[in-house]
Design a protein around this motif. Structure first.
Motif, PDB file in Angstrom:
ATOM      1  N   THR A  49       0.794  -1.103   0.011  1.00 41.97           N
ATOM      2  CA  THR A  49       0.171  -0.126  -0.037  1.00 41.97           C
ATOM      3  C   THR A  49       0.808   1.339  -0.094  1.00 41.97           C
ATOM      4  N   GLU A  50       2.121   1.263   0.567  1.00 39.03           N
ATOM      5  CA  GLU A  50       2.922   2.452   0.608  1.00 39.03           C
ATOM      6  C   GLU A  50       3.601   2.701  -0.503  1.00 39.03           C
ATOM      7  N   LYS A  51       4.053   1.544  -1.280  1.00 40.38           N
ATOM      8  CA  LYS A  51       4.359   1.739  -2.594  1.00 40.38           C
ATOM      9  C   LYS A  51       3.739   2.347  -3.892  1.00 40.38           C
ATOM     10  N   ILE A  52       2.318   1.636  -3.523  1.00 44.49           N
ATOM     11  CA  ILE A  52       1.285   2.307  -4.366  1.00 44.49           C
ATOM     12  C   ILE A  52       0.942   3.522  -4.058  1.00 44.49           C
ATOM     13  N   GLU A  53       0.719   4.112  -2.993  1.00 49.85           N
ATOM     14  CA  GLU A  53       0.677   5.520  -2.707  1.00 49.85           C
ATOM     15  C   GLU A  53       1.652   6.468  -3.263  1.00 49.85           C
ATOM     16  N   LYS A  54       3.058   5.957  -2.929  1.00 45.59           N
ATOM     17  CA  LYS A  54       3.957   6.606  -3.560  1.00 45.59           C
ATOM     18  C   LYS A  54       4.059   6.708  -5.140  1.00 45.59           C
TER      19      LYS A  54
END
Length: 100
Positions: free
Chosen positions: A64-69
């Motif tokens: 989820t963090e990678k997608i947000e970035k």
């Protein structure tokens, strides 16, 4: 919480003006989706104790963090494109430098 969809009102301007407005709307939706993912990531990361986390959950939280970035980076790139398009439609035929 899913990103809110904002309908694009029909514009009587040129096709280029309409495209810029639609592009701005898409950029805003991308930003909202990125913001939603920040919240999801924070809640999952905080609320799930190590005892209740499997390696799959850890991977999902990290994802989820990678997608947000990626979404945030895409939104910034789209904003840059929009600024360039607006510079062209101002009638100069030249691209305005990006504001930073």
């Amino acid at each position: 919480m899913p990103a809110k969809r904002h309908p694009v009102a029909p514009n009587k301007g040129s096709a280029e003006e309409n495209a810029v407005e639609q592009s701005k709307q898409v950029a805003e939706e991308i930003k909202e989706a990125a913001d939603d993912l920040v919240v999801v990531h924070a809640v999952l990361d905080k609320e799930l104790t190590d005892k209740h986390r499997s390696s799959e959950v850890d991977q999902a939280v990290a994802h989820t963090e990678k997608i947000e970035k990626r979404l945030s980076k895409s939104a910034k790139a789209l904003d840059e494109v929009n600024r360039k398009l607006e510079g062209k439609k101002a009638g100069t035929g030249q691209v305005k430098p990006a504001k930073r």
